[in-house]
Write an enzyme that holds these catalytic residues in place. Structure first.
Site, PDB file in Angstrom:
ATOM      1  N   CYS A 149       0.809  -1.233   0.000  1.00 39.04           N
ATOM      2  CA  CYS A 149       0.000   0.000   0.000  1.00 39.04           C
ATOM      3  C   CYS A 149       0.832   1.269   0.000  1.00 39.04           C
ATOM      4  CB  CYS A 149      -0.933   0.003   1.210  1.00 39.04           C
ATOM      5  SG  CYS A 149      -1.941  -1.486   1.342  1.00 39.04           S
ATOM      6  N   HIS A 200      -3.020   6.941   2.015  1.00 42.33           N
ATOM      7  CA  HIS A 200      -3.447   5.641   1.492  1.00 42.33           C
ATOM      8  C   HIS A 200      -4.906   5.426   1.856  1.00 42.33           C
ATOM      9  CE1 HIS A 200      -4.103   1.516   0.723  1.00 42.33           C
ATOM     10  NE2 HIS A 200      -3.981   1.132   1.990  1.00 42.33           N
ATOM     11  N   ASN A 235     -10.225  -0.069  -0.999  1.00 46.60           N
ATOM     12  CA  ASN A 235      -8.774  -0.094  -0.820  1.00 46.60           C
ATOM     13  C   ASN A 235      -8.143  -0.707  -2.061  1.00 46.60           C
ATOM     14  OD1 ASN A 235      -6.113  -0.716  -0.145  1.00 46.60           O
ATOM     15  ND2 ASN A 235      -6.601  -1.342   1.940  1.00 46.60           N
TER      16      ASN A 235
END
Length: 314
Positions: free
Chosen positions: A113, A240, A270
């Protein structure tokens, strides 16, 4: 020419949209349960005929167009991804082939990520050192391919997509990418995992939440200090896009009281390495950020790694 800047950004998401109601037909969950815990409403899911390099190439082509450049202007391609199926050729080489970029250095960066901000820092360093003139930096992941769709703790989180930026050399006084602040917590690396055969995404959600909301705010503020800015001077904050319950308290603790805070997780889920460039490109496209605005990009997650820098909007 020992500075670097972002010359253009772009993003791409697959056409298929998976709603919370759709997920309620797959696992024991509901729209209310998902929204209250992670803040996500929808996510985009790539089909079996949409590999990661195709997502990446679409986003990269848009970034090139935004920068007004042809593919042959690029001499370095970096792709941040953790969902590559094959080891060779790597994603960067596949993207270069799709776009017709002749003889670039081509490397993948796997920091999950936090991958895009690591790759952006690597491109900045290469350009400022004279190792490249123009770099294509891409974050792309197909999280749907490494997800257990019977596990409601993870399947409600993920989405697919890509975002990209063109980094080019500039005069030092035009520097548009601030110094990176990066690191990791290796002893906690198993808190976020993509492993096994077949590979599956898993995480220790509470551990990640506590780490992100308590340990990362001072690190993000130090990234601002390295750029010579106070948090309240930021026009934007792009973290993020892990979970709205992480993004909102983290942004508040950074102290960027005048900044637009990216909340693309609500619509995209995500998307791992794609999340920061995807959200950043959308804010630029929507006009929420103006040319020259200072924006904090801050990635965190897998390996419990983090990397952040302040950039100027192209």
């Amino acid at each position: 020419m020992n500075g670097s800047r972002i010359a253009g950004v772009g993003h791409y998401q697959p056409a298929k949209v998976l709603t919370n109601e759709d997920l309620a037909g797959l696992v024991d969950t509901s729209d209310e349960w998902i929204r209250s815990r992670v803040g996500i409403r929808t996510r985009h899911i790539a089909g079996p005929d949409e590999p990661v390099d195709e997502l990446a190439a679409h986003a990269a082509a848009k970034a090139l167009a935004a920068a007004g450049l042809a593919p042959d202007a690029i001499d370095l391609v970096l792709v941040a991804t953790s969902t590559a199926v094959d080891r060779s050729p790597n994603m960067a080489a596949r993207v270069a082939a799709r776009l017709g970029i002749p003889s670039p250095a081509a490397m993948d960066v796997n920091v999950v990520c936090a991958g895009f901000t690591h790759a952006l820092a690597t491109a900045d360093h290469a350009v400022r050192a004279g190792g490249a003139v123009r770099a294509l930096v891409i974050g792309a992941d197909k999280m749907s391919e490494v997800t257990d769709w019977t596990d409601r703790t993870t399947c409600v989180l993920v989405g697919d997509g890509a975002g990209a930026a063109v980094v080019e050399a500039c005069a030092e006084d035009e520097q548009g990418i601030g110094p990176v602040l990066w690191g990791s917590v290796p002893e906690m690396g198993r808190a976020v995992r993509i492993e096994g055969q077949p590979a599956r995404f898993a995480q220790e959600g509470q551990s990640v939440y506590r780490w992100a909301t308590t340990q990362l705010p001072p690190i993000a503020r130090r990234a601002c200090e390295r750029a010579g800015l106070a948090p309240e001077e930021l026009a934007g904050v792009v973290l993020h896009q892990a979970n709205l319950r992480i993004i909102e308290p983290l942004a508040e603790k950074i102290g960027a009281v005048n900044a637009v805070v990216a909340r693309d997780v609500v619509d995209s889920g995500n998307t791992s390495a794609a999340s920061i460039p995807l959200a950043f490109s959308k804010l630029v496209e929507q006009g929420a950020l103006g040319s020259g605005d200072p924006v904090l990009l801050f990635g965190f997650g897998g390996n419990l790694s983090y990397a952040g820098q302040v950039v100027r909007v192209p």
